[in-house]
Scaffold this motif. Structure first.
Motif, mmCIF file in Angstrom:
data_model
loop_
_atom_site.group_PDB
_atom_site.id
_atom_site.type_symbol
_atom_site.label_atom_id
_atom_site.label_comp_id
_atom_site.label_asym_id
_atom_site.label_seq_id
_atom_site.Cartn_x
_atom_site.Cartn_y
_atom_site.Cartn_z
ATOM 1 N N HIS A 81 0.851 -1.264 -0.031
ATOM 2 C CA HIS A 81 -0.029 -0.156 0.158
ATOM 3 C C HIS A 81 0.873 1.778 -0.091
ATOM 4 C CE1 HIS A 81 -3.748 -2.417 0.818
ATOM 5 N NE2 HIS A 81 -2.646 -3.043 1.819
ATOM 6 N N ASP A 82 1.808 1.302 -0.058
ATOM 7 C CA ASP A 82 3.401 2.031 -0.009
ATOM 8 C C ASP A 82 2.514 3.630 1.119
ATOM 9 O OD1 ASP A 82 5.034 3.433 -0.677
ATOM 10 O OD2 ASP A 82 3.893 4.878 -2.118
ATOM 11 N N MET A 83 2.361 2.762 2.355
ATOM 12 C CA MET A 83 2.218 3.838 3.102
ATOM 13 C C MET A 83 2.949 2.812 5.025
ATOM 14 S SD MET A 83 -1.880 3.847 5.184
ATOM 15 C CE MET A 83 -2.499 3.845 3.329
ATOM 16 N N PRO A 84 3.332 4.127 5.216
ATOM 17 C CA PRO A 84 4.187 3.789 6.836
ATOM 18 C C PRO A 84 3.399 3.802 7.525
ATOM 19 C CG PRO A 84 4.405 6.338 5.790
ATOM 20 C CD PRO A 84 3.470 5.857 4.909
ATOM 21 N N VAL A 85 4.273 2.739 8.129
ATOM 22 C CA VAL A 85 3.200 2.792 9.639
ATOM 23 C C VAL A 85 3.837 2.569 10.580
ATOM 24 C CG1 VAL A 85 1.521 0.322 11.358
ATOM 25 C CG2 VAL A 85 1.527 1.283 8.236
ATOM 26 N N ASP A 86 4.286 2.449 11.501
ATOM 27 C CA ASP A 86 5.075 2.341 13.670
ATOM 28 C C ASP A 86 5.056 0.535 13.586
ATOM 29 O OD1 ASP A 86 5.791 1.935 16.120
ATOM 30 O OD2 ASP A 86 6.551 4.506 16.041
ATOM 31 N N PRO A 87 5.018 0.419 13.957
ATOM 32 C CA PRO A 87 5.537 -1.251 13.920
ATOM 33 C C PRO A 87 4.616 -1.524 15.697
ATOM 34 C CG PRO A 87 7.606 -0.926 13.751
ATOM 35 C CD PRO A 87 6.961 0.206 13.243
ATOM 36 N N LEU A 88 5.508 -0.702 16.048
ATOM 37 C CA LEU A 88 4.786 -0.563 17.790
ATOM 38 C C LEU A 88 3.301 -0.232 18.177
ATOM 39 C CD1 LEU A 88 7.698 0.516 19.426
ATOM 40 C CD2 LEU A 88 7.039 -1.635 18.692
ATOM 41 N N GLU A 89 2.838 0.861 17.333
ATOM 42 C CA GLU A 89 1.620 1.614 16.756
ATOM 43 C C GLU A 89 0.569 0.422 17.146
ATOM 44 O OE1 GLU A 89 1.092 5.520 15.702
ATOM 45 O OE2 GLU A 89 2.076 6.159 17.031
ATOM 46 N N ALA A 90 1.365 -0.042 15.715
ATOM 47 C CA ALA A 90 0.140 -1.396 15.217
ATOM 48 C C ALA A 90 -0.041 -2.280 16.097
ATOM 49 C CB ALA A 90 0.827 -1.785 13.664
ATOM 50 N N GLY A 91 1.077 -2.643 17.058
ATOM 51 C CA GLY A 91 1.530 -4.109 17.356
ATOM 52 C C GLY A 91 -0.021 -3.167 18.329
ATOM 53 N N GLU A 92 -0.408 -2.475 19.265
ATOM 54 C CA GLU A 92 -0.963 -2.422 20.202
ATOM 55 C C GLU A 92 -2.143 -2.328 19.140
ATOM 56 O OE1 GLU A 92 -0.285 -1.649 23.107
ATOM 57 O OE2 GLU A 92 1.690 -2.085 22.958
ATOM 58 N N LEU A 93 -2.582 -2.842 17.954
ATOM 59 C CA LEU A 93 -3.978 -2.257 17.857
ATOM 60 C C LEU A 93 -4.521 -4.098 17.970
ATOM 61 C CD1 LEU A 93 -3.789 -0.413 14.884
ATOM 62 C CD2 LEU A 93 -4.674 0.437 17.623
ATOM 63 N N ALA A 94 -3.114 -4.589 18.054
ATOM 64 C CA ALA A 94 -3.339 -7.125 17.712
ATOM 65 C C ALA A 94 -4.538 -7.222 19.260
ATOM 66 C CB ALA A 94 -2.029 -7.317 17.297
ATOM 67 N N LEU A 95 -4.756 -8.689 18.451
ATOM 68 C CA LEU A 95 -5.625 -8.764 18.851
ATOM 69 C C LEU A 95 -4.967 -10.218 19.967
ATOM 70 C CD1 LEU A 95 -8.907 -8.934 17.332
ATOM 71 C CD2 LEU A 95 -8.029 -7.309 19.199
ATOM 72 N N GLN A 96 -5.043 -10.248 21.305
ATOM 73 C CA GLN A 96 -4.579 -11.585 21.113
ATOM 74 C C GLN A 96 -5.754 -12.834 21.887
ATOM 75 O OE1 GLN A 96 -2.960 -10.964 26.193
ATOM 76 N NE2 GLN A 96 -1.629 -12.879 25.468
ATOM 77 N N THR A 97 -5.052 -13.658 20.868
ATOM 78 C CA THR A 97 -5.339 -15.152 20.501
ATOM 79 C C THR A 97 -5.088 -16.189 21.152
ATOM 80 O OG1 THR A 97 -4.385 -16.201 19.133
ATOM 81 C CG2 THR A 97 -5.807 -14.734 17.731
ATOM 82 N N TYR A 98 -5.714 -16.852 21.725
ATOM 83 C CA TYR A 98 -5.711 -18.116 22.450
ATOM 84 C C TYR A 98 -5.791 -19.329 21.940
ATOM 85 C CZ TYR A 98 -5.513 -14.783 25.775
ATOM 86 O OH TYR A 98 -5.581 -13.398 26.838
ATOM 87 N N GLU A 99 -4.771 -20.203 21.926
ATOM 88 C CA GLU A 99 -5.210 -21.300 21.163
ATOM 89 C C GLU A 99 -5.649 -22.590 22.043
ATOM 90 O OE1 GLU A 99 -1.651 -22.610 18.861
ATOM 91 O OE2 GLU A 99 -1.182 -20.504 18.379
ATOM 92 N N ARG A 100 -6.485 -22.600 21.851
ATOM 93 C CA ARG A 100 -7.637 -24.012 22.357
ATOM 94 C C ARG A 100 -7.984 -25.148 21.842
ATOM 95 N NH1 ARG A 100 -8.267 -22.793 28.434
ATOM 96 N NH2 ARG A 100 -7.399 -20.379 28.697
ATOM 97 N N SER A 101 -8.102 -26.201 22.454
ATOM 98 C CA SER A 101 -8.603 -27.347 21.562
ATOM 99 C C SER A 101 -10.299 -26.939 21.595
ATOM 100 C CB SER A 101 -7.992 -28.939 21.591
ATOM 101 O OG SER A 101 -8.656 -28.900 23.039
ATOM 102 N N PRO A 102 -10.265 -27.492 20.730
ATOM 103 C CA PRO A 102 -12.683 -27.663 21.198
ATOM 104 C C PRO A 102 -12.849 -28.275 22.521
ATOM 105 C CG PRO A 102 -12.326 -28.305 18.537
ATOM 106 C CD PRO A 102 -10.421 -28.439 19.121
ATOM 107 N N GLY A 103 -13.336 -27.988 22.679
ATOM 108 C CA GLY A 103 -13.995 -28.540 24.268
ATOM 109 C C GLY A 103 -13.268 -28.589 24.846
#
Length: 59
Positions: free
Chosen positions: A34-56
Motif C-alpha cells: 500500500h506504500d504506506m508507512p506504519v509504526d510497528p509498535l503502534e500497529a502492534g498495540e492494535l493486535a488482538l491476543q488469541t488463545y489456542e485451545r482445542s475444541p472442548g
C-alpha cells in the motif's frame, strides 16, 4: 499469539508471538502493498491476543 489484519482492509492478516512481531509484519505489508508507512509498535498495540485451545477445552 497476536493477530492483526491489514489497516487498509485488503484482507491480509497475520499472527506472531508478540505484539511487536505482528506490528513488524503489518508494517512490511503496508509498505510493500500500500506504500504506506506504519509504526510497528503502534500497529502492534492494535493486535488482538488469541488463545489456542482445542475444541472442548473451555469446559
Amino acid at each position: 499469539m497476536f493477530k492483526l489484519s491489514c489497516l487498509s482492509g485488503c484482507g491480509f492478516g497475520t499472527t506472531a508471538s508478540t505484539r511487536k512481531g505482528v506490528g513488524v509484519l503489518v508494517m512490511e505489508h503496508m509498505a510493500d502493498e500500500h506504500d504506506m508507512p506504519v509504526d510497528p509498535l503502534e500497529a502492534g498495540e492494535l493486535a488482538l491476543q488469541t488463545y489456542e485451545r482445542s475444541p472442548g477445552s473451555w469446559n
